[in-house]
Design an enzyme around this catalytic site. Structure first.
Site, PDB file in Angstrom:
ATOM      1  CG  HIS A  56       3.679 -22.010   2.609  1.00 31.67           C
ATOM      2  ND1 HIS A  56       3.068 -23.055   2.283  1.00 31.67           N
ATOM      3  CD2 HIS A  56       3.715 -20.935   1.272  1.00 31.67           C
ATOM      4  CE1 HIS A  56       2.482 -22.769   0.950  1.00 31.67           C
ATOM      5  NE2 HIS A  56       2.854 -21.860   0.388  1.00 31.67           N
ATOM      6  CG  HIS A  58       2.500 -18.410  -0.772  1.00 31.97           C
ATOM      7  ND1 HIS A  58       3.427 -19.277  -1.480  1.00 31.97           N
ATOM      8  CD2 HIS A  58       3.317 -17.200  -0.574  1.00 31.97           C
ATOM      9  CE1 HIS A  58       4.594 -18.574  -1.931  1.00 31.97           C
ATOM     10  NE2 HIS A  58       4.520 -17.496  -1.372  1.00 31.97           N
ATOM     11  CG  ASP A  60      -2.674 -20.868  -1.988  1.00 30.70           C
ATOM     12  OD1 ASP A  60      -1.398 -19.875  -1.830  1.00 30.70           O
ATOM     13  OD2 ASP A  60      -2.302 -21.828  -2.747  1.00 30.70           O
ATOM     14  CG  HIS A  61      -0.733 -22.764   1.554  1.00 25.77           C
ATOM     15  ND1 HIS A  61      -0.614 -24.126   1.414  1.00 25.77           N
ATOM     16  CD2 HIS A  61      -0.758 -22.167   0.161  1.00 25.77           C
ATOM     17  CE1 HIS A  61      -0.230 -24.317   0.158  1.00 25.77           C
ATOM     18  NE2 HIS A  61      -0.541 -23.452  -0.612  1.00 25.77           N
ATOM     19  CG  HIS A 112       6.521 -22.451  -2.114  1.00 19.93           C
ATOM     20  ND1 HIS A 112       6.272 -22.439  -3.636  1.00 19.93           N
ATOM     21  CD2 HIS A 112       5.475 -22.126  -1.506  1.00 19.93           C
ATOM     22  CE1 HIS A 112       5.279 -21.868  -3.510  1.00 19.93           C
ATOM     23  NE2 HIS A 112       4.434 -21.820  -2.326  1.00 19.93           N
ATOM     24  CG  ASP A 133       2.145 -24.688  -2.256  1.00 23.14           C
ATOM     25  OD1 ASP A 133       1.287 -25.662  -2.248  1.00 23.14           O
ATOM     26  OD2 ASP A 133       1.813 -23.383  -2.287  1.00 23.14           O
ATOM     27  CG  HIS A 171      -1.309 -26.259  -5.139  1.00 18.36           C
ATOM     28  ND1 HIS A 171      -2.493 -25.230  -5.452  1.00 18.36           N
ATOM     29  CD2 HIS A 171      -0.555 -25.822  -4.352  1.00 18.36           C
ATOM     30  CE1 HIS A 171      -2.423 -24.108  -4.659  1.00 18.36           C
ATOM     31  NE2 HIS A 171      -1.006 -24.459  -4.077  1.00 18.36           N
TER      32      HIS A 171
HETATM   33 FE    FE Z   1      -0.050 -23.007  -2.679  1.00 16.95          FE
HETATM   34 ZN    ZN Z   2       2.444 -21.619  -1.719  1.00 18.01          ZN
END
Ligand code: FE
Ligand code: ZN
Length: 259
Positions: A56, A58, A60-61, A112, A133, A171
């Protein structure tokens, strides 16, 4: 045989690195940061990064995707419904992709984020799930874009995968998730045992992943919303009846947001 290792990033992310020893090719899932992957490649001369799998959009990905592709020429796979940097293949539900000689089926799991996808390899001997996530060990992702109904449906699809499926989420939230799980199900011994085990593991600096679908079915309250005791706890919490599992899920998710 594919070896899978976690490269830690940021405070609690894992970039999953899949390695095929026979070909010295590797693939990475959700590289929010390019640095740990580039450092691994530097310390493993002769290895080549061939694929980058994204679940996805985001940061941090995806934060390391463009730099990794530029440095290695790796192919970038990602959800069709989201904006993914340098994406080569746009994937949707039911698509199949070959990564390091393994077939992965794409499962759309909105909740998410709306375009979130998971990658499932249905090998009988060793089924694998990379779910970003969406499903966490003893928990699930926050609802940034989707509705509780969507997330409940997405999690139900993942819960229906074979019990032996190894679950690779992004995570290290397991311990705090288990604290919540214990509040939801104080009488669930599998949950309290898992809490004790993960507590020891984390004290020793270990990581709590991958999980399995079997372990999640036994301890993850978000997959257990059809259990009478979970519904009763949700009803108590909400001060009203939650007539469907999806509504039990919505109550639990809202509770966890403030837990
Ligand atoms: Fe994440
Ligand atoms: Zn995420």
């Amino acid at each position: 045989m594919i070896q899978i290792d976690a490269l830690p990033a940021f405070s609690d992310n894992y970039l999953w690195l899949l390695q095929d020893d026979a070909t010295r090719c590797c693939a990475v899932v959700d590289p929010g940061d390019a640095a740990p992957v580039l450092a691994w490649l530097e310390s493993h001369p002769g290895w080549k990064l061939t694929d980058i799998l994204v679940t996805h959009h985001h940061h941090d990905h995806i934060g390391g995707v463009a730099r990794l592709k530029e440095a290695t020429g790796a192919r970038v796979l990602g959800p069709a419904q989201e904006k993914i940097p340098a994406r080569d293949e746009a994937l949707g539900d039911g698509d199949t992709v070959q990564v390091l000689g393994l077939a992965f089926r794409v499962i759309e799991v909105p909740g998410h984020t709306l375009g979130h996808i998971a990658y499932y390899h249905g090998d009988v001997a060793r089924p694998l799930l990379f779910c970003g996530d969406t499903l966490f060990a003893a928990g699930c992702g926050r609802l940034f874009e989707g509705t509780p109904e969507q997330m409940h449906h997405s999690l139900s699809r993942l819960a229906a995968l074979p019990a032996a499926t190894q679950v690779f989420c992004t995570h290290e939230y397991t311990l705090s998730n288990l604290r919540f799980a214990k509040a939801v199900e104080p009488g669930n011994h599998a949950t309290s045992n898992r809490f004790d085990e993960v507590t020891r593991l984390r004290e020793q600096g270990g990581i709590s992943l991958p999980s399995t679908i079997a372990l999640e079915l036994a301890t993850n309250p978000f997959l257990r919303v059809a259990e009478t005791s979970v519904k009763q706890m949700a009803d108590e919490r909400a001060g009203r009846d939650n007539p469907t599992p999806a509504e039990v899920f919505a109550t639990l998710r809202a509770w966890k947001d403030q837990f």
